[in-house]
Design a protein around this motif. Structure first.
Motif, PDB file in Angstrom:
ATOM      1  N   GLY A  22       0.811  -1.214   0.000  1.00  0.00           N
ATOM      2  CA  GLY A  22       0.000   0.000   0.000  1.00  0.00           C
ATOM      3  C   GLY A  22       0.843   1.262   0.000  1.00  0.00           C
ATOM      4  N   VAL A  23       1.901   1.274   0.794  1.00  0.00           N
ATOM      5  CA  VAL A  23       2.788   2.443   0.849  1.00  0.00           C
ATOM      6  C   VAL A  23       3.458   2.661  -0.508  1.00  0.00           C
ATOM      7  N   ASN A  24       3.996   1.590  -1.090  1.00  0.00           N
ATOM      8  CA  ASN A  24       4.662   1.713  -2.389  1.00  0.00           C
ATOM      9  C   ASN A  24       3.685   2.109  -3.487  1.00  0.00           C
ATOM     10  N   LEU A  25       2.492   1.544  -3.485  1.00  0.00           N
ATOM     11  CA  LEU A  25       1.488   1.905  -4.482  1.00  0.00           C
ATOM     12  C   LEU A  25       1.121   3.385  -4.367  1.00  0.00           C
ATOM     13  N   THR A  26       1.007   3.885  -3.142  1.00  0.00           N
ATOM     14  CA  THR A  26       0.660   5.292  -2.931  1.00  0.00           C
ATOM     15  C   THR A  26       1.723   6.221  -3.509  1.00  0.00           C
ATOM     16  N   TRP A  27       3.004   5.999  -3.186  1.00  0.00           N
ATOM     17  CA  TRP A  27       4.018   6.933  -3.691  1.00  0.00           C
ATOM     18  C   TRP A  27       4.205   6.791  -5.192  1.00  0.00           C
ATOM     19  N   ILE A  28       4.056   5.591  -5.723  1.00  0.00           N
ATOM     20  CA  ILE A  28       4.177   5.425  -7.178  1.00  0.00           C
ATOM     21  C   ILE A  28       3.050   6.167  -7.893  1.00  0.00           C
ATOM     22  N   MET A  30       1.436   8.759  -6.781  1.00  0.00           N
ATOM     23  CA  MET A  30       1.670  10.197  -6.639  1.00  0.00           C
ATOM     24  C   MET A  30       2.710  10.697  -7.645  1.00  0.00           C
ATOM     25  N   VAL A  31       3.759   9.910  -7.860  1.00  0.00           N
ATOM     26  CA  VAL A  31       4.771  10.300  -8.846  1.00  0.00           C
ATOM     27  C   VAL A  31       4.161  10.324 -10.247  1.00  0.00           C
ATOM     28  N   ILE A  32       3.360   9.316 -10.573  1.00  0.00           N
ATOM     29  CA  ILE A  32       2.704   9.293 -11.889  1.00  0.00           C
ATOM     30  C   ILE A  32       1.782  10.493 -12.032  1.00  0.00           C
ATOM     31  N   TRP A  33       1.056  10.842 -10.964  1.00  0.00           N
ATOM     32  CA  TRP A  33       0.144  11.984 -11.005  1.00  0.00           C
ATOM     33  C   TRP A  33       0.910  13.280 -11.270  1.00  0.00           C
ATOM     34  N   VAL A  34       2.043  13.455 -10.591  1.00  0.00           N
ATOM     35  CA  VAL A  34       2.837  14.670 -10.768  1.00  0.00           C
ATOM     36  C   VAL A  34       3.384  14.760 -12.189  1.00  0.00           C
ATOM     37  N   ILE A  35       3.823  13.624 -12.731  1.00  0.00           N
ATOM     38  CA  ILE A  35       4.462  13.651 -14.048  1.00  0.00           C
ATOM     39  C   ILE A  35       3.446  13.700 -15.184  1.00  0.00           C
ATOM     40  N   PHE A  39      -5.351  11.401 -15.265  1.00  0.00           N
ATOM     41  CA  PHE A  39      -5.803  10.333 -16.166  1.00  0.00           C
ATOM     42  C   PHE A  39      -4.843   9.147 -16.127  1.00  0.00           C
ATOM     43  N   ALA A  40      -3.558   9.403 -16.094  1.00  0.00           N
ATOM     44  CA  ALA A  40      -2.578   8.317 -16.029  1.00  0.00           C
ATOM     45  C   ALA A  40      -2.695   7.549 -14.713  1.00  0.00           C
ATOM     46  N   VAL A  41      -2.974   8.241 -13.615  1.00  0.00           N
ATOM     47  CA  VAL A  41      -3.162   7.577 -12.324  1.00  0.00           C
ATOM     48  C   VAL A  41      -4.404   6.694 -12.365  1.00  0.00           C
TER      49      VAL A  41
END
Length: 60
Positions: A22-28, A30-35, A39-41
């Motif tokens: 869950g922790v890893n999925l959350t930060w991944i 968030m990074v996809i959302w920022v980049i 829609f990608a998230v």
């Protein structure tokens, strides 16, 4: 020498594995959302859901 029958039981790391997933999925996500944006998230979340559903069906 120790006999193999005298070994203690291995600890159960299932809960730690679920939490770290869950922790890893959350930060991944968030990074996809920022980049690439929301829609990608959403697409990545949908894809992860499909993979989990396939695993559940395969397990019976």
């Amino acid at each position: 020498m120790r006999h193999s029958s005298n070994r203690p039981a291995a600890p159960n790391f299932t809960q730690a594995c679920v939490v770290m997933f869950g922790v890893n999925l959350t930060w991944i996500l968030m990074v996809i959302w920022v980049i690439w944006g929301l829609f990608a998230v959403a697409a990545t979340g949908w894809l992860v859901n499909q993979v989990i559903n396939r695993i559940a069906v395969a397990r019976g």
